[in-house]
Design an enzyme around this catalytic site. Structure first.
Site, PDB file in Angstrom:
ATOM      1  N   CYS A   2       6.376  -5.904  -2.724  1.00  0.00           N
ATOM      2  CA  CYS A   2       7.615  -6.395  -3.307  1.00  0.00           C
ATOM      3  C   CYS A   2       8.715  -6.419  -2.251  1.00  0.00           C
ATOM      4  O   CYS A   2       8.869  -5.484  -1.472  1.00  0.00           O
ATOM      5  CB  CYS A   2       8.089  -5.571  -4.493  1.00  0.00           C
ATOM      6  SG  CYS A   2       6.930  -5.534  -5.847  1.00  0.00           S
ATOM      7  N   ARG A  27       5.658  -9.527   1.782  1.00  0.00           N
ATOM      8  CA  ARG A  27       5.533  -8.262   1.042  1.00  0.00           C
ATOM      9  C   ARG A  27       4.895  -8.437  -0.336  1.00  0.00           C
ATOM     10  O   ARG A  27       4.615  -7.452  -1.025  1.00  0.00           O
ATOM     11  CB  ARG A  27       6.913  -7.624   0.866  1.00  0.00           C
ATOM     12  CG  ARG A  27       7.588  -7.294   2.170  1.00  0.00           C
ATOM     13  CD  ARG A  27       8.941  -6.699   1.924  1.00  0.00           C
ATOM     14  NE  ARG A  27       8.856  -5.369   1.377  1.00  0.00           N
ATOM     15  CZ  ARG A  27       8.797  -4.261   2.090  1.00  0.00           C
ATOM     16  NH1 ARG A  27       8.842  -4.320   3.395  1.00  0.00           N
ATOM     17  NH2 ARG A  27       8.725  -3.090   1.509  1.00  0.00           N
ATOM     18  N   TRP A  74       4.666  -8.095  -5.651  1.00  0.00           N
ATOM     19  CA  TRP A  74       3.244  -7.801  -5.542  1.00  0.00           C
ATOM     20  C   TRP A  74       2.932  -6.947  -6.769  1.00  0.00           C
ATOM     21  O   TRP A  74       3.423  -5.827  -6.891  1.00  0.00           O
ATOM     22  CB  TRP A  74       2.963  -7.037  -4.246  1.00  0.00           C
ATOM     23  CG  TRP A  74       1.500  -6.799  -4.011  1.00  0.00           C
ATOM     24  CD1 TRP A  74       0.625  -7.663  -3.425  1.00  0.00           C
ATOM     25  CD2 TRP A  74       0.746  -5.626  -4.345  1.00  0.00           C
ATOM     26  NE1 TRP A  74      -0.630  -7.096  -3.384  1.00  0.00           N
ATOM     27  CE2 TRP A  74      -0.589  -5.855  -3.937  1.00  0.00           C
ATOM     28  CE3 TRP A  74       1.068  -4.414  -4.953  1.00  0.00           C
ATOM     29  CZ2 TRP A  74      -1.597  -4.915  -4.114  1.00  0.00           C
ATOM     30  CZ3 TRP A  74       0.046  -3.480  -5.136  1.00  0.00           C
ATOM     31  CH2 TRP A  74      -1.261  -3.728  -4.708  1.00  0.00           C
ATOM     32  N   ASN A 100      11.176  -2.162  -6.234  1.00  0.00           N
ATOM     33  CA  ASN A 100       9.969  -2.083  -5.415  1.00  0.00           C
ATOM     34  C   ASN A 100       9.478  -0.646  -5.504  1.00  0.00           C
ATOM     35  O   ASN A 100      10.228   0.272  -5.157  1.00  0.00           O
ATOM     36  CB  ASN A 100      10.312  -2.453  -3.960  1.00  0.00           C
ATOM     37  CG  ASN A 100       9.184  -2.106  -2.992  1.00  0.00           C
ATOM     38  OD1 ASN A 100       8.012  -2.090  -3.373  1.00  0.00           O
ATOM     39  ND2 ASN A 100       9.524  -1.844  -1.749  1.00  0.00           N
ATOM     40  N   GLY A 101       8.250  -0.442  -5.963  1.00  0.00           N
ATOM     41  CA  GLY A 101       7.714   0.919  -6.086  1.00  0.00           C
ATOM     42  C   GLY A 101       6.971   1.059  -7.396  1.00  0.00           C
ATOM     43  O   GLY A 101       6.573   0.061  -8.007  1.00  0.00           O
ATOM     44  N   GLU A 487     -12.867  -3.741  12.611  1.00  0.00           N
ATOM     45  CA  GLU A 487     -11.644  -4.535  12.557  1.00  0.00           C
ATOM     46  C   GLU A 487     -11.975  -6.032  12.418  1.00  0.00           C
ATOM     47  O   GLU A 487     -11.333  -6.750  11.657  1.00  0.00           O
ATOM     48  CB  GLU A 487     -10.798  -4.248  13.802  1.00  0.00           C
ATOM     49  CG  GLU A 487      -9.528  -5.053  13.966  1.00  0.00           C
ATOM     50  CD  GLU A 487      -8.519  -4.906  12.826  1.00  0.00           C
ATOM     51  OE1 GLU A 487      -8.709  -4.066  11.932  1.00  0.00           O
ATOM     52  OE2 GLU A 487      -7.550  -5.687  12.815  1.00  0.00           O
ATOM     53  N   LYS A 491     -10.821  -8.382   9.311  1.00  0.00           N
ATOM     54  CA  LYS A 491     -10.052  -9.622   9.492  1.00  0.00           C
ATOM     55  C   LYS A 491     -10.721 -10.768   8.747  1.00  0.00           C
ATOM     56  O   LYS A 491     -10.059 -11.558   8.080  1.00  0.00           O
ATOM     57  CB  LYS A 491      -9.943 -10.015  10.976  1.00  0.00           C
ATOM     58  CG  LYS A 491      -8.990  -9.246  11.844  1.00  0.00           C
ATOM     59  CD  LYS A 491      -7.540  -9.405  11.529  1.00  0.00           C
ATOM     60  CE  LYS A 491      -7.117  -8.399  10.490  1.00  0.00           C
ATOM     61  NZ  LYS A 491      -6.604  -7.129  10.961  1.00  0.00           N
ATOM     62  N   GLU A 494     -10.505 -10.333   4.775  1.00  0.00           N
ATOM     63  CA  GLU A 494      -9.196 -10.391   4.126  1.00  0.00           C
ATOM     64  C   GLU A 494      -8.578 -11.782   4.141  1.00  0.00           C
ATOM     65  O   GLU A 494      -7.805 -12.118   3.258  1.00  0.00           O
ATOM     66  CB  GLU A 494      -8.227  -9.359   4.705  1.00  0.00           C
ATOM     67  CG  GLU A 494      -7.751  -9.634   6.098  1.00  0.00           C
ATOM     68  CD  GLU A 494      -6.802  -8.568   6.616  1.00  0.00           C
ATOM     69  OE1 GLU A 494      -6.000  -8.034   5.852  1.00  0.00           O
ATOM     70  OE2 GLU A 494      -6.873  -8.270   7.826  1.00  0.00           O
ATOM     71  N   HIS A 510     -30.841   1.327   9.737  1.00  0.00           N
ATOM     72  CA  HIS A 510     -30.891   2.305   8.640  1.00  0.00           C
ATOM     73  C   HIS A 510     -30.474   1.690   7.313  1.00  0.00           C
ATOM     74  O   HIS A 510     -30.094   2.395   6.399  1.00  0.00           O
ATOM     75  CB  HIS A 510     -30.012   3.511   8.980  1.00  0.00           C
ATOM     76  CG  HIS A 510     -30.481   4.234  10.198  1.00  0.00           C
ATOM     77  ND1 HIS A 510     -31.607   5.020  10.213  1.00  0.00           N
ATOM     78  CD2 HIS A 510     -30.000   4.239  11.471  1.00  0.00           C
ATOM     79  CE1 HIS A 510     -31.788   5.499  11.431  1.00  0.00           C
ATOM     80  NE2 HIS A 510     -30.827   5.034  12.212  1.00  0.00           N
ATOM     81  N   LYS A 609       1.868  -7.168   2.885  1.00  0.00           N
ATOM     82  CA  LYS A 609       1.925  -6.600   4.235  1.00  0.00           C
ATOM     83  C   LYS A 609       2.278  -5.121   4.234  1.00  0.00           C
ATOM     84  O   LYS A 609       1.788  -4.361   5.050  1.00  0.00           O
ATOM     85  CB  LYS A 609       2.975  -7.391   5.015  1.00  0.00           C
ATOM     86  CG  LYS A 609       3.112  -6.993   6.457  1.00  0.00           C
ATOM     87  CD  LYS A 609       2.228  -7.827   7.317  1.00  0.00           C
ATOM     88  CE  LYS A 609       2.189  -7.341   8.741  1.00  0.00           C
ATOM     89  NZ  LYS A 609       0.845  -7.416   9.287  1.00  0.00           N
TER      90      LYS A 609
HETATM   91  C1  F6R Z   1      -5.172  -5.521   7.748  1.00  0.00           C
HETATM   92  C2  F6R Z   1      -3.903  -4.917   7.422  1.00  0.00           C
HETATM   93  C3  F6R Z   1      -3.898  -3.672   6.616  1.00  0.00           C
HETATM   94  C4  F6R Z   1      -2.902  -2.669   7.229  1.00  0.00           C
HETATM   95  C5  F6R Z   1      -2.778  -1.438   6.315  1.00  0.00           C
HETATM   96  C6  F6R Z   1      -1.856  -0.397   6.923  1.00  0.00           C
HETATM   97  O1  F6R Z   1      -5.008  -6.679   8.495  1.00  0.00           O
HETATM   98  O2  F6R Z   1      -2.875  -5.418   7.783  1.00  0.00           O
HETATM   99  O3  F6R Z   1      -5.164  -3.116   6.534  1.00  0.00           O
HETATM  100  O4  F6R Z   1      -3.344  -2.321   8.497  1.00  0.00           O
HETATM  101  O5  F6R Z   1      -2.275  -1.827   5.072  1.00  0.00           O
HETATM  102  O6  F6R Z   1      -0.576  -0.885   7.113  1.00  0.00           O
HETATM  103  P1  F6R Z   1       0.437  -0.198   8.090  1.00  0.00           P
HETATM  104  O7  F6R Z   1      -0.102  -0.313   9.473  1.00  0.00           O
HETATM  105  O8  F6R Z   1       1.718  -0.961   7.927  1.00  0.00           O
HETATM  106  O9  F6R Z   1       0.558   1.229   7.669  1.00  0.00           O
END
Ligand code: F6R
Length: 614
Positions: A2, A27, A74, A100-101, A487, A491, A494, A510, A609
Site C-alpha cells: 500500500c 507498493r 495491496w 497501510n498496515g 535467485e 526472478k 515472480e 536426490h 515491493k
Molecule cells: C524479489 C523481491 C523480494 C524481496 C523481499 C525482501 O525480487 O524483491 O523477494 O527481496 O520482499 O524485501 P526487502 O529487501 O525490501 O526487505
C-alpha cells in the site's frame, strides 16, 4: 504494501496525488483511490485496478481542492474491489481515511462498533479506524488529532494512516506505527506526505521521517506539528533528501527492471565508492566503524532477510566463512522470529533489506535487539525503518529500485557483504596479505565485467524466446553459485509465472532429477572454479535424461559448451565474486521471457515491493 500520499497547500491536490500514486504504485496495485477536500465538499473516488484505472474512473468528476489524500492498495483483508479500495469514509461522510498496515484486533473493534449502530460496507480491517475515530470525535467532542490519538490507543497492529475531515479544512492528521511515513516541507506552507520520499522529491528536499508512535498534524496555516501517542509535542527533525529525480524515471528503457539491470555497473561502483581504496589496500565502512572490533571478535554472525535479500545473505555466509572464518547462520526473518532462536549477546546480526521496511525483518531485529545482540543493517532506502532500528549499518547506495523484482539491490547487497567479509578477514588475519590485495583488485574490476556481461543480452533474449513457453525450470549451482541459482529461479517465477526451483547441483539426484525430460530447461551455473568438474558431471546427468541445458560458463570454456544446449559466457573471476556476474544473465533471461509472455514485469501479479505486513 500500500502506498499513501497526502497534500495540504495552495495548489490543486488531485494532480499532485495522482503523480504521487504513480510513483508509489510499486507498493501495490490492487486498487487506487483519492479523497479531495474543496469547495464541493469531501469528494471520494476509488476503484479496483491501477492508478490509470482510477484516472479513467475520475474522468469528468470535479476534483477541485487543495487538500487531499490518495492510496494504492495491496490487498490483505478483503478482495481487491471498488468497495474495499481506500479511502474509507465515515457514515456521516465527514471523515476519509487511508491506511497501510494491518489492524490485528479489527474483529473485536468491528463487533463493538456494529453493536453501537455503525454499518460497515467493506471487508477491510481499515474501515474500523474511520468509524472508531468518528465515534470518539462525536462522543468525546475532541478535535481530529486528539480523536485519532485516542482511537489509536485501542488499536493493535501496524499502521500508517492519514485522515481528512470536512469540518477541519486545511488540515491532515497522520500517524504511524511500524509502517513508514515521510513528510515533505515545501515552499509557501505546502506540506506533503507519503509512504516514501519518491512522490515528495519533485516538490521539496526537506523531509521529516515520522517515528513510530507519532501523530503529525499538517496544517496550511500552522505548518507541521508532531506529537507522541502520550500527547507530548515533539520537535520535528528536518533532513535533506538525496534522491535524484532522474533516478525515478525509466530513462529510455521499456521497463524499470531493465533499466535497473543495466544500472548495475554503476550501482556496484557506488556501493564500493569511498569504501574500497586500492592505493592503500584498505576497506573502510564508515557506518559500522564503531562496531568493527565487535565483528572481528564475533563468535557467530546471524544474517536475516527475506526473498532476494535472504539470497544475498546466503552469499554473505559463504563470504564470511571463507574470508573471516566466522560461523554464519542465514535465517528467513519470518522463521527466525517465531522460533525462539538462540541469540547470544556477542552475536552480530546482519539484517538485509532493500526497502528497509519489511515487517518480518523488522520484527527479527526487534527480537535480536531484545536479547542483547548487535544489529547491523544493509539497506538501500535511506532513512527507512530498518536503517533506523539497527545499531549501525551501511547503505547499499544502489539508488531507488522501482521494478518489483529486485535486481540491482541484490548485487549491491552482495558487494557490501563482500567488503565487510574482506575487511573483517584482513583485520583478523584470516586472509593472507597477497591474496587480500589480489581480491581487492578483482573486486574493483567487477563493474567493468558486469558491463561485459550485459553485452550478452541479445543472446540471452534469443535463448529466452526458445523456452518462453516452458512450464517449469530448474536452476542449479554449487558453492557461491547455489544462492545465485535460487535467485535466478525466484526472478523467473515472480515475473513470468513459470514455476522454477533452485537447487544445489548435487542435490538434483536426490529428487528433482525425476522431473527432467525433453521439455525441461535446466539453467546451470558452471563457471571455472572449485566445483567445476562436479558441475560438469551434473550437466552430463541432465543431458543423459534429455534435459535442455542453458549453462553460464567462464569465457573461453570449451568443455561445457560441447555438452550444453546453450552457453552464456561471463568473464573469469574468483569464485567469491561469481554471484555478482552470474546473476546478470539470469535477470535478463527472466526479464525477456516475462516480456515475451506478455507479463507486466515491473508490477507482477499479487506482489508488492515493500512488504510491510507479516
Ligand atoms: C524479489 C523481491 C523480494 C524481496 C523481499 C525482501 O525480487 O524483491 O523477494 O527481496 O520482499 O524485501 P526487502 O529487501 O525490501 O526487505
Amino acid at each position: 504494501m500500500c502506498g499513501i500520499v497526502g497534500y495540504v497547500g495552495s495548489k490543486q491536490a488531485y494532480p499532485l496525488l495522482i503523480n504521487g500514486l504513480r510513483r508509489l504504485e510499486y507498493r501495490g496495485y490492487d486498487s487506487a483511490g483519492v479523497a479531495i477536500l474543496g469547495t464541493d465538499g469531501l469528494i471520494v473516488s476509488k476503484c479496483k485496478g491501477r492508478v490509470s484505472d482510477l484516472e479513467a474512473h475520475v474522468n469528468g468528476t470535479p476534483m477541485a481542492g487543495t487538500v487531499g489524500i490518495g492510496h494504492t492498495r495491496w490487498a490483505t483483508h478483503g478482495e481487491p474491489n471498488d468497495v474495499n479500495a481506500h479511502p474509507h469514509v465515515s457514515t456521516n461522510g465527514d471523515l476519509a481515511l487511508i491506511h497501510n498496515g494491518i489492524i490485528e484486533n479489527y474483529a473485536p473493534l468491528k463487533e463493538e462498533l456494529i453493536s453501537r449502530g455503525y454499518k460497515f460496507s467493506s471487508e477491510t480491517d481499515t474501515e474500523v479506524l474511520v468509524h472508531l475515530i468518528d465515534d470518539i470525535r462525536r462522543n468525546e467532542g475532541t478535535d481530529l488529532a486528539e480523536s485519532v490519538r485516542l482511537a489509536l490507543e485501542n488499536v493493535v497492529g501496524a499502521y500508517a494512516i492519514v485522515v481528512v475531515d470536512r469540518n477541519t479544512p486545511g488540515t491532515l492528521v497522520a500517524a504511524r506505527k511500524s509502517s513508514p511515513l515521510v513528510i515533505g516541507i515545501g515552499e509557501g506552507g505546502d506540506l506533503f506526505l507519503a509512504s516514501d520520499a519518491t512522490p515528495i522529491v519533485e516538490h521539496t528536499r526537506n523531509v521529516v521521517y515520522m517515528e513510530d508512535g507519532e501523530i503529525a498534524i499538517l496544517d496550511r496555516e500552522q505548518g507541521l506539528r508532531v506529537r507522541n501517542i502520550k500527547n507530548q509535542e515533539k520537535r520535528p527533525s528536518i533532513q535533506a533528501l538525496e534522491i535524484q529525480l532522474e533516478a525515478l524515471e525509466k530513462g529510455g528503457f521499456e521497463h524499470f527492471m531493465l533499466k535497473e539491470i543495466y544500472e548495475q555497473p554503476r550501482s556496484i561502483r557506488d556501493s564500493m565508492r569511498g569504501r574500497l581504496n586500492l592505493a592503500q589496500g584498505s576497506i573502510v565502512l564508515g557506518g559500522i566503524k564503531d562496531y568493527e572490533q565487535r565483528i572481528v571478535n564475533a563468535k557467530r554472525i546471524l544474517i536475516v532477510g527475506c526473498g532476494t535479500s535472504w539470497h544475498a545473505g546466503m552469499v554473505g555466509e559463504y563470504l564470511f566463512e571463507e574470508f573471516a572464518r566466522i560461523p554464519v547462520e542465514v535465517e528467513y526473518a519470518s522463521e527466525f522470529r517465531y522460533r525462539n532462536p538462540v541469540i547470544n549477546e556477542d552475536d552480530i546480526v546482519i539484517a538485509i533489506s532493500q526497502s528497509g521496511e519489511t515487517a518480518d525483518t523488522l520484527a527479527a531485529i526487534e527480537l535480536a535487539k531484545g536479547r542483547g545482540a548487535t544489529i547491523l543493517g544493509i539497506c538501500n532506502v535511506v532513512g527507512s525503518s530498518i536503517a533506523r532500528q539497527t545499531h549501525a549499518g551501511s547503505y547499499t547506495h544502489a539508488g531507488p529500485e522501482i521494478g518489483v523484482a529486485s535486481t540491482k539491490a541484490f548485487t549491491a547487497q552482495v558487494t557490501l557483504l563482500t567488503l565487510m567479509a574482506l575487511m573483517v578477514g584482513q583485520r583478523k588475519g584470516t586472509i593472507d596479505g597477497a591474496r587480500y590485495r589480489q581480491l581487492l583488485l578483482e573486486l574493483e574490476a567487477i563493474p567493468a565485467k558486469v558491463e561485459k556481461v550485459l553485452k550478452t543480452e541479445a543472446q540471452v533474449k534469443y535463448i529466452g524466446d526458445i523456452y518462453k513457453e516452458a512450464r517449469n525450470a530448474l536452476y542449479l549451482g554449487r558453492g557461491y553459485s547455489f544462492p545465485v541459482a535460487l535467485e535466478g529461479a525466484l526472478k523467473l517465477k515472480e515475473i513470468s509465472y513459470i514455476h522454477a526451483e533452485g537447487y544445489p547441483a548435487a542435490e538434483m539426484k536426490h529428487g528433482p532429477i525425476a522431473l527432467i525430460d525433453e521439455e525441461m530447461p535446466v539453467i546451470v551455473i558452471a563457471t571455472h572454479g572449485a566445483s567445476y568438474e562436479k558441475v560438469v558431471s551434473n550437466i552430463q546427468e541432465v543431458k543423459a535424461r534429455k534435459g535442455k541445458v542453458i549453462a553460464i560458463v567462464t569465457e573461453g570454456d570449451t568443455t561445457v559448451k560441447e555438452i550444453a544446449d546453450h552457453s552464456i559466457e561471463i568473464p573469469a573471476s574468483p569464485d567469491a565474486f561469481v554471484p555478482l556476474l552470474a546473476v546478470v544473465p539470469l535477470q535478463l533471461l527472466s526479464y525477456h521471457m516475462a516480456v515475451m509472455r506478455g507479463c507486466n514485469v515491473d508490477q507482477p501479479r499479487n506482489l508488492a515491493k515493500s512488504v510491510t505486513v507479516e
